[in-house]
Design a protein around this motif. Structure first.
Motif, PDB file in Angstrom:
ATOM      1  N   ALA A  13       0.832  -1.203   0.000  1.00 58.65           N
ATOM      2  CA  ALA A  13       0.000   0.000   0.000  1.00 58.65           C
ATOM      3  C   ALA A  13       0.868   1.254   0.000  1.00 58.65           C
ATOM      4  CB  ALA A  13      -0.938  -0.002   1.212  1.00 58.65           C
ATOM      5  N   ASN A  16       2.390   1.768  -3.425  1.00 56.95           N
ATOM      6  CA  ASN A  16       1.373   2.260  -4.349  1.00 56.95           C
ATOM      7  C   ASN A  16       1.100   3.750  -4.120  1.00 56.95           C
ATOM      8  OD1 ASN A  16      -0.580   1.815  -6.446  1.00 56.95           O
ATOM      9  ND2 ASN A  16      -2.148   1.988  -4.865  1.00 56.95           N
ATOM     10  N   PRO A  65      -6.091   0.532   1.108  1.00 60.75           N
ATOM     11  CA  PRO A  65      -5.166   1.256   0.234  1.00 60.75           C
ATOM     12  C   PRO A  65      -4.197   2.198   0.956  1.00 60.75           C
ATOM     13  CG  PRO A  65      -7.412   2.063  -0.065  1.00 60.75           C
ATOM     14  CD  PRO A  65      -7.482   0.886   0.856  1.00 60.75           C
TER      15      PRO A  65
END
Length: 95
Positions: A13, A16, A65
């Protein structure tokens, strides 16, 4: 294939989220606070310093996320006051 660990999920996460910030290619982890009670997903709060001197806050629950945001120096100082040793290392004075 083995399922990723909670720590691996959090790291993925962060990777990202970090793609949105070029300056996060080179960072130093300033403070990491994990909450792992065993009966709920791992939660982490981290503060990073970029090579350019900017501070970033990353908050994530494993499997989610995550949230990454740029901190002003003042907000980074406020966030680090609760850890006097780290505060002094980062800012050269006591909280």
């Amino acid at each position: 294939m083995a399922r990723p660990t909670q720590q691996e999920q959090v790291e993925a996460a962060f990777a990202n989220c970090a793609q949105a910030y070029a300056e996060l290619r080179e960072v130093v982890l300033v403070r990491k606070q994990d909450e792992d009670t065993g009966d709920s997903p791992l939660q982490t709060h981290r503060i990073y310093r970029s090579a350019g001197g900017s501070y970033f806050l990353f908050i994530c629950t494993a499997g989610q996320p995550g949230y990454l945001t740029l901190l002003t120096r003042e907000r980074a100082e406020n966030a680090l006051r609760s850890t006097p040793k780290i505060f002094k290392e980062e800012f050269g004075r006591g909280p």
